[in-house]
Design a protein around this motif. Structure first.
Motif, short mmCIF file in Angstrom:
data_model
loop_
_atom_site.label_atom_id
_atom_site.label_comp_id
_atom_site.label_asym_id
_atom_site.label_seq_id
_atom_site.Cartn_x
_atom_site.Cartn_y
_atom_site.Cartn_z
N SER A 15 0.81 -1.22 0.00
CA SER A 15 0.00 0.00 0.00
C SER A 15 0.84 1.27 0.00
N ASP A 16 2.10 1.21 0.50
CA ASP A 16 2.97 2.37 0.46
C ASP A 16 3.79 2.43 -0.83
N GLY A 17 3.63 1.41 -1.67
CA GLY A 17 4.34 1.38 -2.95
C GLY A 17 5.80 0.97 -2.85
N LEU A 61 -2.97 1.40 5.48
CA LEU A 61 -1.60 1.77 5.87
C LEU A 61 -1.20 1.15 7.21
N THR A 64 0.05 -2.30 6.29
CA THR A 64 0.82 -2.33 5.05
C THR A 64 1.82 -3.49 5.02
N SER A 229 -3.87 4.94 -10.03
CA SER A 229 -4.21 5.44 -8.70
C SER A 229 -4.99 6.75 -8.73
N ASP A 230 -4.82 7.54 -9.81
CA ASP A 230 -5.58 8.79 -9.94
C ASP A 230 -6.85 8.61 -10.76
N HIS A 269 0.93 1.15 -9.65
CA HIS A 269 1.48 1.57 -8.35
C HIS A 269 0.39 2.34 -7.60
N PRO A 270 0.30 2.20 -6.27
CA PRO A 270 -0.79 2.85 -5.52
C PRO A 270 -0.64 4.37 -5.38
N ARG A 271 0.52 4.93 -5.79
CA ARG A 271 0.72 6.37 -5.58
C ARG A 271 1.18 7.13 -6.82
N ASN A 272 1.66 6.44 -7.84
CA ASN A 272 2.12 7.14 -9.02
C ASN A 272 1.81 6.33 -10.28
#
Length: 297
Positions: A15-17, A61, A64, A229-230, A269-272
């Motif tokens: 979850s934190d990538g 999180l 994670t 993710s977005d 990826h969960p963030r990018n």
């Protein structure tokens, strides 16, 4: 990335990538730690054994460090990354075919090839909180972002929609004319995407489950779909040796990655905008299975 464990079965980002984990046909699960400038050589999670087919890192999180790994042999392992060991081993009722977490990380669901569903509470996972015998084989399962709906795709091409946690059946979405192989939920909770054996991707409104558009860029059955993710892009893969990226609202094809063997797993990826995808390889053509990360600019 270095991979010697045969065809890729599944991929999952923590979850934190920071970790990318893969399961394959031969040998143990492997994790890579992603850092600036590249990745470290993979670590094998040998305690999980050699027959893991599906895996998923907990999205919460606070959990994670927890990986759920479903074995073909009627069991699910919970792996604790902090202790670098299995924390829990759970027996399931059938040959596991898919696993997923609820968005809060409180529950995880397992479906099997014998038309069975089991849902576990992470706080006390020893016994499932839901055990259901379904009317048909489920290909894929997902919760919505609000964790109030549960979606199951079927061999007959439909998406069955249930209320959570009551498990009341709400409606049937007639998504495809052949098996509905995959489903993905828009992180913004506006859309859901389905991939079918009829070589189409359907994009649906989450408000009333009406069809927004159908994408038919494919020449063979669609196997995988996944939102970035977005929520801007949908990655998909079919039998025709290509990974495609579509704009989720316009449906426009924005990028195509040609590959040398069947793509068997993919996840953003969960963030990018980094897309990981894995392949089956081919003994006949001497093409090795690989795990690749594509960065969308």
């Amino acid at each position: 990335m270095h991979w010697e464990q045969g065809a890729i079965y599944d991929l999952s980002w923590s979850s934190d990538g920071g970790l990318l984990t893969a399961a394959g046909a031969k040998g143990p699960v492997r994790s890579w730690r992603l850092e600036r400038g590249g990745h470290k050589e993979g670590e094998e999670l040998k305690e999980l054994g050699n027959d893991i087919e599906r895996l998923a890192w907990c999205p919460a999180l606070q959990h994670t460090h927890t990986l759920a790994a479903a074995s073909y042999e009627k069991c699910v392992f919970l792996w604790d990354q902090r202790a670098n060991s299995v924390s829990t081993k759970l027996a399931t009722s059938g040959l596991n075919s898919d696993i997923c977490w609820s968005p809060s990380g409180k529950y995880f669901a397992v479906v099997n090839r014998e038309e069975g569903l089991e849902i576990f509470d992470i706080a006390s996972p020893q016994s499932p909180v839901v055990v259901a015998e379904l009317d048909e084989v489920v290909c894929s399962i997902k919760w919505d972002v609000s964790e109030s709906l549960l979606f199951m795709t079927t061999l007959h091409g439909s998406v069955e929609v249930y209320a959570w946690p009551s498990m009341e059946h709400l409606t049937t979405i007639p998504a495809h004319t052949a098996s509905c192989n995959a489903i993905a939920i828009d992180p913004r909770s506006k859309l859901l995407a389905t991939g079918g054996a009829d070589a189409t991707m359907g994009i649906w409104s989450t408000d009333d489950f009406s069809i927004v558009r159908t994408i038919d860029d494919y020449e063979s059955p669609l196997l995988l779909v996944n939102f970035s993710s977005d929520g801007r892009f949908i990655a998909s893969a079919s039998d025709d040796f290509a990974v495609r990226l579509h704009d989720s609202f316009s449906g426009e094809l924005v990028h195509q990655l040609n590959v040398t063997s069947l793509t068997t797993a993919l996840e953003w990826h969960p963030r990018n905008l980094a897309l990981a995808y894995g392949s089956a390889g081919s003994v006949k053509t001497s093409v090795k299975s690989t795990v690749t990360i594509f960065l969308k600019s």
